[in-house]
Write a protein that holds these residues in place. Structure first.
Motif, short mmCIF file in Angstrom:
data_model
loop_
_atom_site.label_atom_id
_atom_site.label_comp_id
_atom_site.label_asym_id
_atom_site.label_seq_id
_atom_site.Cartn_x
_atom_site.Cartn_y
_atom_site.Cartn_z
N PHE A 190 0.83 -1.20 0.00
CA PHE A 190 0.00 0.00 0.00
C PHE A 190 0.87 1.26 0.00
CE2 PHE A 190 -2.27 -3.46 1.98
CZ PHE A 190 -3.46 -3.47 1.26
N ALA A 228 0.68 5.75 -0.32
CA ALA A 228 -0.20 6.92 -0.14
C ALA A 228 0.58 8.19 -0.41
CB ALA A 228 -0.77 6.94 1.28
N LYS A 266 -1.77 8.32 4.92
CA LYS A 266 -0.90 7.15 5.00
C LYS A 266 -1.72 5.88 5.20
CE LYS A 266 -0.24 7.80 10.00
NZ LYS A 266 0.74 8.03 11.08
N PRO A 267 -1.18 4.72 4.78
CA PRO A 267 -1.86 3.44 5.04
C PRO A 267 -1.56 2.97 6.46
CG PRO A 267 0.14 3.07 3.79
CD PRO A 267 0.03 4.55 3.96
N GLU A 268 -2.51 2.25 7.06
CA GLU A 268 -2.30 1.71 8.40
C GLU A 268 -1.52 0.39 8.35
OE1 GLU A 268 -6.00 1.42 10.48
OE2 GLU A 268 -5.99 3.55 10.99
N TYR A 298 -6.76 3.29 5.46
CA TYR A 298 -5.88 4.45 5.32
C TYR A 298 -6.31 5.52 6.33
CZ TYR A 298 -3.78 2.88 0.91
OH TYR A 298 -3.08 2.19 -0.06
#
Length: 209
Positions: free
Chosen positions: A72, A74, A85-87, A103
């Motif tokens: 992922f 971002a 941002k992606p988690e 996200y």
């Protein structure tokens, strides 16, 4: 002495009509080209364009044995005061298996901002097999000053990828999003009145002088 040629009004009118018709046709093609290009990308996966799954397609889905890793990514457009941002960095899943990724978006500014997320996957040949069932990118996202939200995306990789010689050996797919501020949101920010700083009040002692 050579005789002068008198222009034929009917011929000139016919040429003018043809020219105007050609211009209108070119204008129509210009307006039609954007949605047609989007449709072409969605059908073919050109440029890593992902697919949007409907209920009928999801209902007949079968989970395969092949594992694929999804990474992922971002980004935000230059000048847009969001943190995005992606988690999770990666997820592993079987082809046909549904997964949910999340996200985070945080409006770092003191004004309301509306954004839209553009997206693609790489490698490009995986685009037409990467399907999203639910995604924050389907609609505009409005964040109030300082607001922070979590945004999910539910997705799967179509098992049909295994039948494509150009894509069947793909082991990892990167899903990338970039948030851009909508033109209406940016225009509203520019239209906001500039607040002038208040003058410092006069000292009472100075006022009596």
């Amino acid at each position: 002495m050579a005789a002068s040629v008198v222009p034929d009004p009917r011929k000139n009118r016919r040429v003018g009509i043809l020219a105007a018709g050609g211009a209108l046709a070119m204008l129509g093609l210009g307006y039609a080209s954007v949605p047609l290009y989007r449709l072409f990308c969605q059908v073919t996966g050109y440029g890593g364009t992902t697919q949007r799954a409907d209920a009928e397609k999801v209902a007949g889905l079968k989970v395969g044995a092949k594992m694929i890793r999804v990474r992922f990514d971002a980004n935000v457009a230059p000048g847009m005061p969001w943190q995005f941002k992606p988690e999770q960095v990666t997820q592993d899943l079987k082809v046909g298996e549904r997964k949910i990724a999340t996200y985070q978006a945080h409006n770092l500014s003191g004004r309301e901002i509306t954004g839209t997320a553009i997206f693609n996957v790489s490698p490009e040949q995986a685009g037409k097999y990467f399907n999203k069932i639910q995604c924050f990118c389907f609609t505009e996202q409005k964040l109030h000053p300082g607001q922070e939200v979590r945004m999910p995306v539910i997705y799967y990789v179509d098992p049909a990828i295994l039948d494509d010689p150009a894509a069947k050996n793909v082991e990892e797919i990167t899903l990338s999003y970039t948030f851009n501020e909508t033109p209406a949101s940016a225009a509203a920010a520019q239209a906001r009145p500039v607040v002038q700083p208040m003058e410092k009040p006069l000292d009472p002692a100075q006022a009596r002088r």
